[in-house]
Design an enzyme around this catalytic site. Structure first.
Site, PDB file in Angstrom:
ATOM      1  N   SER A 173       0.862  -1.189   0.000  1.00  0.00           N
ATOM      2  CA  SER A 173       0.000   0.000   0.000  1.00  0.00           C
ATOM      3  C   SER A 173       0.889   1.225   0.000  1.00  0.00           C
ATOM      4  O   SER A 173       2.027   1.174   0.492  1.00  0.00           O
ATOM      5  CB  SER A 173      -0.895   0.013   1.242  1.00  0.00           C
ATOM      6  N   TYR A 199      -1.381   0.780  10.656  1.00  0.00           N
ATOM      7  CA  TYR A 199      -1.382   0.278   9.287  1.00  0.00           C
ATOM      8  C   TYR A 199      -0.097   0.682   8.576  1.00  0.00           C
ATOM      9  O   TYR A 199       0.500  -0.121   7.842  1.00  0.00           O
ATOM     10  CB  TYR A 199      -2.607   0.807   8.555  1.00  0.00           C
TER      11      TYR A 199
END
Length: 256
Positions: free
Chosen positions: A140, A153
């Site tokens: 990501s 995250y």
């Protein structure tokens, strides 16, 4: 997006296959004629996907050692793979560090980092043995740039990206190609909902964005990367919608 297909039959194991990018990747590779082992935890969704596409459905939790060993045995008995596509992962919560949930952090490290590690470690001997193995990890842009409310995250995806970079250095001598695909904003069925836990909050993530990426857009890129001639390695690929020119900038409203 066109791909450079080879005449050698290709086979892949794709994780996170019950939804989103993983599901779209299974569909795309099957459409391109690949043998695909579709792996996820939700048996019902996998069964439906397998019936529709002809993929081999394998229910498993990739962070569980026994499940990984079972996957390796089944795939090995049915011809093996030359490509591993690690899509499984996810985010939980949007807490700042001062209010961080350790439980959420542990879950994110388990699925994003340890899951990738355990499955990759298990299948590397098989990938090496083909002489032209590929590992593609979907990370990501959160693994490249940190942001408020994203520390857990961010940390998990930074860790997964670092694993990927070290793996590329270690496996080049075995002719194993290691690819990182880092999506920005992708509108999928469940990602924002699972992270925020509320349908209204999840909808606001995409509100006003004219054309976010879809899972199929990322699957097209994955298919191109793994079907390029083996000496071509798309080592780090960032894919974002035009409306997101940088991780910190997202345009809401009509473009142009």
């Amino acid at each position: 997006m066109t791909s450079a297909n080879t005449t050698v039959p290709r086979s892949a194991l794709v994780t996170g296959a019950s939804t989103g990018i993983g599901e779209a990747t299974v569909r795309r590779l099957r459409a391109d004629g690949w043998t695909v082992f579709a792996v996820a935890r939700r048996e019902d969704r996998l069964a439906a996907l397998a019936e529709e596409t002809g993929a081999v459905a394998l229910t498993a939790d990739i962070a569980e050692d026994d499940d990984v060993a079972r996957l390796l045995a089944i795939v090995g008995e049915t011809g093996g793979i030359d490509t591993l596509v690690n899509v499984a992962g996810g985010a939980r919560g949007a807490d700042r560090v001062a209010e961080a949930s350790v439980e959420d952090w542990e879950w994110m490290f388990r699925v994003n980092v340890l899951g990738t590690l355990k499955l990759t470690r298990a299948f590397l001997p098989m990938l090496r043995a083909t002489g032209h193995g590929t590992v593609l990890n979907v990370t990501s842009t959160a693994g490249h740039v940190a942001y408020e409310g994203g520390a857990g995250y961010n940390a998990a995806k930074f860790g997964q990206a670092a694993l990927n970079d070290a793996l590329r250095l270690e496996e080049a001598e075995h002719n194993v190609r290691v690819i990182e695909v880092a999506p920005g904003l992708v509108q999928t069925e469940e990602f924002a909902l699972r992270r925020l836990g509320d349908a209204d909050a999840a909808a606001k993530v995409y509100q006003g964005v004219e054309s976010p990426l879809l899972a199929e857009d990322v699957a097209d890129l994955i298919a191109y990367a793994v079907q390029a001639p083996h000496h071509v390695n798309l080592a780090h690929v960032t894919i974002r919608p035009v409306a997101q020119p940088a991780a910190h900038k997202l345009l809401r409203g009509p473009l142009g």
